[in-house]
Design a protein around this motif. Structure first.
Motif, short mmCIF file in Angstrom:
data_model
loop_
_atom_site.label_atom_id
_atom_site.label_comp_id
_atom_site.label_asym_id
_atom_site.label_seq_id
_atom_site.Cartn_x
_atom_site.Cartn_y
_atom_site.Cartn_z
N GLU A 472 1.09 -1.31 0.05
CA GLU A 472 0.07 -0.10 -0.19
C GLU A 472 0.75 1.22 0.06
OE1 GLU A 472 -4.25 -1.49 2.21
OE2 GLU A 472 -2.93 -0.42 3.24
N TYR A 473 0.38 2.27 -0.56
CA TYR A 473 1.25 3.38 -0.54
C TYR A 473 0.45 4.66 0.15
CZ TYR A 473 3.20 0.77 -4.36
OH TYR A 473 4.06 -0.26 -5.02
N GLN A 474 1.19 5.20 0.91
CA GLN A 474 0.85 6.60 1.42
C GLN A 474 1.31 7.89 0.87
OE1 GLN A 474 1.46 7.00 5.87
NE2 GLN A 474 -0.74 7.68 6.09
N PRO A 475 0.50 8.85 0.36
CA PRO A 475 1.24 10.01 -0.22
C PRO A 475 2.22 10.85 0.67
CG PRO A 475 -1.00 10.29 0.07
CD PRO A 475 -0.74 8.96 0.58
N LEU A 476 2.96 11.50 0.03
CA LEU A 476 3.87 12.28 0.62
C LEU A 476 3.48 13.83 -0.15
CD1 LEU A 476 7.41 10.59 0.01
CD2 LEU A 476 6.38 11.34 2.52
N VAL A 477 2.95 14.59 0.87
CA VAL A 477 2.35 15.87 0.27
C VAL A 477 3.17 17.16 0.21
CG1 VAL A 477 0.33 17.48 0.48
CG2 VAL A 477 0.03 14.96 0.50
N HIS A 478 3.51 18.14 -0.45
CA HIS A 478 4.26 19.32 -0.13
C HIS A 478 3.36 20.16 0.46
CE1 HIS A 478 6.42 23.04 -1.20
NE2 HIS A 478 7.42 22.24 -1.26
N LEU A 479 4.01 20.59 1.75
CA LEU A 479 3.30 21.63 2.69
C LEU A 479 3.15 23.03 2.09
CD1 LEU A 479 5.08 20.50 6.06
CD2 LEU A 479 2.38 20.36 5.36
N GLY A 480 3.90 23.28 1.11
CA GLY A 480 3.80 24.71 0.45
C GLY A 480 2.43 24.85 -0.69
N ASP A 481 2.31 23.80 -1.37
CA ASP A 481 1.29 23.87 -2.27
C ASP A 481 0.25 22.73 -2.50
OD1 ASP A 481 2.59 21.83 -3.43
OD2 ASP A 481 3.50 22.99 -5.21
N GLY A 482 0.27 21.79 -1.48
CA GLY A 482 -0.53 20.55 -1.48
C GLY A 482 -0.35 19.67 -2.38
N SER A 483 0.81 19.64 -3.21
CA SER A 483 0.66 18.65 -4.20
C SER A 483 1.25 17.59 -3.85
CB SER A 483 1.42 19.39 -5.44
OG SER A 483 3.01 19.48 -4.87
N VAL A 484 1.19 16.24 -4.62
CA VAL A 484 1.75 14.82 -4.20
C VAL A 484 3.12 14.85 -4.97
CG1 VAL A 484 1.24 12.67 -4.42
CG2 VAL A 484 -0.71 13.87 -3.96
N ARG A 485 3.97 14.71 -3.81
CA ARG A 485 5.43 14.74 -4.53
C ARG A 485 6.00 13.19 -4.55
NH1 ARG A 485 8.01 19.63 -4.45
NH2 ARG A 485 6.45 21.17 -4.93
N GLY A 486 5.33 12.08 -3.96
CA GLY A 486 5.69 11.04 -4.09
C GLY A 486 4.69 10.03 -2.90
N ALA A 487 5.11 8.84 -2.59
CA ALA A 487 4.46 8.04 -1.60
C ALA A 487 5.68 7.06 -1.28
CB ALA A 487 3.52 7.07 -2.20
N GLU A 488 5.21 6.75 0.37
CA GLU A 488 6.00 5.66 0.85
C GLU A 488 5.36 4.37 0.65
OE1 GLU A 488 7.51 4.54 5.46
OE2 GLU A 488 6.29 6.28 4.98
N ALA A 489 6.20 3.46 0.61
CA ALA A 489 5.47 1.98 0.26
C ALA A 489 5.55 1.22 1.43
CB ALA A 489 6.60 1.42 -0.85
N LEU A 490 4.43 0.62 1.63
CA LEU A 490 4.13 0.09 2.88
C LEU A 490 3.66 -1.54 2.84
CD1 LEU A 490 2.31 2.76 5.04
CD2 LEU A 490 4.83 2.22 5.33
N VAL A 491 4.46 -2.44 3.18
CA VAL A 491 4.08 -3.64 2.74
C VAL A 491 3.11 -4.28 3.59
CG1 VAL A 491 6.06 -4.71 4.17
CG2 VAL A 491 5.18 -5.95 2.11
N ARG A 492 2.38 -5.34 3.11
CA ARG A 492 1.57 -5.94 4.14
C ARG A 492 1.20 -7.55 3.93
NH1 ARG A 492 1.46 -1.28 5.85
NH2 ARG A 492 -0.12 0.32 5.97
#
Length: 714
Positions: A472-492
């Motif tokens: 599963e992937y949790q997004p990484l958000v830029h605090l300045g403009d709110g855009s998605v810059r990437g995601a952290e991969a989390l294994v299940r």
């Protein structure tokens, strides 16, 4: 001084020579000693083969024991000397050169061979004796039946058998008065013929007589049975006990009426003592003399099978830090410590229904039984902890002994011995994990969790092959403009029985078993492929980076750099699309060898993030030497920001960390953002990116560009 044997045949011949010299003086053979040695040589060869065989074959050793009887080694002393020779010389001359561990295995097998040889010897001797007894009985019956036809000839024949037999023979009337005895019987009892003939058979009662002994005797003298056979003990005049194989037959007159009773006795005292010794050695620990695992399981099984109202209590003890003593002072010192501990434990279990045993290594158990073991087992554990307090003096050193105890108590009849011991073992390790030098009571819920962990551990190796893991992937958000810059991969892990399991439930197990390396490689490849798909499908959204966690085991694996390079090349993904997250605790005190793989990856363009920053108490000055480009603040820093106003101390700490990071050209990512107030506060403090449930929970990859992200600027 003679030279040592050169080859296996010479060694085998030497062993046969030693064996023949020990046994020959107590044999009843007409052969010379060299001829007797030739008879023993093939038996020595069979023992050598059985010692070194891949699988243990008790029948081979029994056959050797039986062959001794066939070679006229019927004296119990011959068996005793044979076992001593096997114990002392079989491994020495037939074990060949091997390691200490292999020598220990050979000595254990040699002990089992001795036991099987003794069993074969006893069985063959018993069969030979019964054959002799049958021959004598038949001769006696024939002699009795031919009295009228050839009285003198039959009397002479019977007398020859009677006097020359190696077993004891006695004849009595139906009232039990002894009429005749042979020399062998007199020697067995150590009395004169006059003394023996003054006795009555009914006087020879012994406390260990079987309950049916005298019932069979009465049936025989009444003519209701012809004979009976049993093992029976007799007292000698000096108070010692004579054990015999006893056969009593009824002799009838020419008209078929009962007239005499004929007793045939084989002296089995030495054999019985040998069997008792072998039984003791099989059920007791050789080092401490305590009952061993086999004996303990017998007692535990008996306790668990007791009647209604009976209970049991078990203390499972493991010494704390015993390996350190073995490693620092040597195994000899460790053995002396174990002997001292065993003596102390023995002093704790002196009440009826209590026992102490050694299971192996530095593990001991204490068992108490009865109707009130709830209180007794606690008192027993307290006594054990108390006797361990005094230091043990070994080689001039005062050694402190501590132990962890797991206690299981309950009613009889509800659990098997294996279940009880497993619960005690789990509880003991719970006490050890809590710091040791303590005892814990068994907890069914804790047992269930431990059993579940064990089940997960055993299922892990095949789970990857079965395709049970997903990401599963949790997004990484830029605090300045709110855009998605990437995601952290989390294994299940989608477990067949337990459902979806988070990484905290199986990653520690994977690290413990070594599966974390292939699992981490799989996560890395799947995540990088997903990053490539995102970039191809959503080119207009700008470059997206994938963050993948590295465990300490992966960090030290020699294939880390090459695996990463191979995956990036196979997928066609640029290094700057990948960020590897390493926990701060994994890099505390890291030397150049540990940092070298990370430096190589950073030089290639892969970002390195220092995860959980602020929890590892690392020296901030060390940040200069770490090849990291991102700091990920631990979620503990954001907890106080959920409500307004935020804790000013936390704000100052975060502000200082952000300022330090930016001065070192490091970006700052914050974990655990759950509210808009937190996001706004972190933006004001200068943090670069954030992740948390405020933006999105971890989910499938196709959700990343469908998220309704909140603009960090409000």
């Amino acid at each position: 001084m003679s030279a040592e044997p050169d080859g296996p045949k010479d060694r085998l011949r030497r062993f046969a020579t030693i064996w023949s010299r020990a046994v020959f003086p107590v044999t009843s053979t007409s052969a010379t000693r060299p001829e007797f040695e030739k008879q023993l040589l093939p038996l020595a060869h069979r023992l050598s083969e059985a010692l070194r065989a891949r699988a243990f074959d008790a029948n081979e050793a029994r056959a050797v024991g039986a062959a001794l009887v066939a070679a006229h080694c019927t004296d119990p002393e011959a068996l005793s000397r044979t076992l001593d020779c096997v114990d002392a010389y079989l491994v020495l001359y037939c074990g060949e050169d091997s390691s200490d561990a292999a020598q220990e295995d050979l000595r254990a097998r040699a002990a089992r061979l001795q036991h099987s040889m003794a069993a074969g010897f006893a069985q063959a001797l018993r069969e030979r004796t019964l054959a002799e007894q049958e021959a004598i009985a038949q001769a006696a019956l024939r002699a009795q039946g031919l009295v009228a036809q050839a009285l003198h000839a039959s009397e002479a024949r019977f007398r020859a058998v009677f006097e020359g037999a190696a077993i004891g023979i006695g004849m009595a009337d139906l009232e039990g008065n002894i009429l005749q005895v042979n020399g062998a019987l007199l020697r067995m009892f150590g009395v004169s013929e006059q003394t023996m003939r003054s006795r009555n058979v009914r006087e020879w009662r012994h406390p260990e007589d079987a309950s049916h002994t005298w019932k069979l005797y009465e049936e025989l003298v009444r003519g209701e049975r012809e004979h009976y056979h049993m093992e029976k003990a007799f007292y000698r005049p000096d108070g010692t006990v004579l054990w015999t194989n006893l056969t009593v037959s009824l002799l009838r007159d020419a008209d078929g009426n009962p007239q005499y009773q004929l007793a045939l006795m084989e002296d089995t005292t030495e054999r019985r003592l040998l069997n008792l010794r072998l039984r003791y050695e099989a059920t007791h620990d050789a080092l401490t003399g305590l009952p061993n695992r086999t004996f303990f399981f017998e007692r535990l099984e008996k306790a668990l099978g007791a009647g209604e109202g009976q209970r049991f209590g078990l203390c499972y003890l493991d010494l704390d830090g015993f390996k350190t003593i073995n490693d620092s002072l040597g195994h000899a010192a460790g053995d002396r410590l174990l002997v001292e501990v065993a003596d102390r434990l023995q002093s704790c279990a002196t009440a009826p229904g209590e026992m102490v045993a050694r299971l192996g290594g530095d593990e001991f158990v204490a068992l108490t039984t009865g109707p009130e073991t709830e209180r007794q087992v606690d008192e027993l554990a307290a006594r054990i902890m108390n006797v361990l307090l005094a230091p043990v003096s070994i080689d001039g050193r005062e050694l402190t002994v501590r132990g962890s105890i797991g206690i299981v108590e309950g009613p009889a009849g509800e659990r098997s011995p294996a279940e009880v011991l497993r619960s005690a073992d789990i509880t003991m390790y719970r006490a050890k994990s809590a710091g040791g030098n303590r005892f814990e009571l068994a907890d069914p819920e804790a047992d269930a969790r431990a059993i579940t962990r064990h089940g997960l551990t055993t299922a892990l190796p095949t789970a990857l092959d079965r395709g049970e893991f997903f990401i599963e992937y949790q997004p990484l958000v830029h605090l300045g403009d709110g855009s998605v810059r990437g995601a952290e991969a989390l294994v299940r892990w989608l477990h067949p029985q337990h459902g979806v399991l988070g990484p905290d439930q199986f990653i520690p197990l994977a690290e413990h078993t070594g599966l974390i390396v292939p699992l981490g490689r799989w996560v890395l490849e799947q995540s990088v492929r997903q990053a490539r798909d995102w970039r191809e499908q959503h080119a207009d959204a700008g470059p997206l980076r994938i963050n993948v966690n590295l465990s300490p085991c992966q960090l030290t694996h020699p294939g880390l750099v090459q695996d990463t390079v191979d995956i990036l090349e196979r997928t066609g993904v640029a290094p700057d699309a990948l960020c590897l997250e390493v926990t701060e605790s994994a890099l505390i005190g890291a030397d150049d060898d540990l940092l070298k793989p990370l430096r190589r990856l950073a030089e290639m363009g892969v970002d390195i993030a220092l995860d959980d920053f602020g929890t590892g108490y690392s020296n901030l000055a060390n940040l200069r030497r770490l090849p990291v480009s991102i700091l990920k603040l631990d979620r503990s820093f954001t907890q106080s920001m959920q409500q307004f106003p935020a804790d000013p101390v936390d704000l100052k700490i975060v502000e200082g960390i952000v300022s330090l990071a930016h001065s070192l050209n490091l970006a700052v990512t914050v974990e655990g953002v759950e509210t808009g107030a937190q996001a706004e506060q972190l933006r004001i403090l200068g943090c670069d990116t954030a992740q948390g449930w405020y933006y999105a929970r971890p989910g499938p990859p196709d959700r990343l560009h469908e998220l309704a992200l909140v603009d960090a600027t409000g």
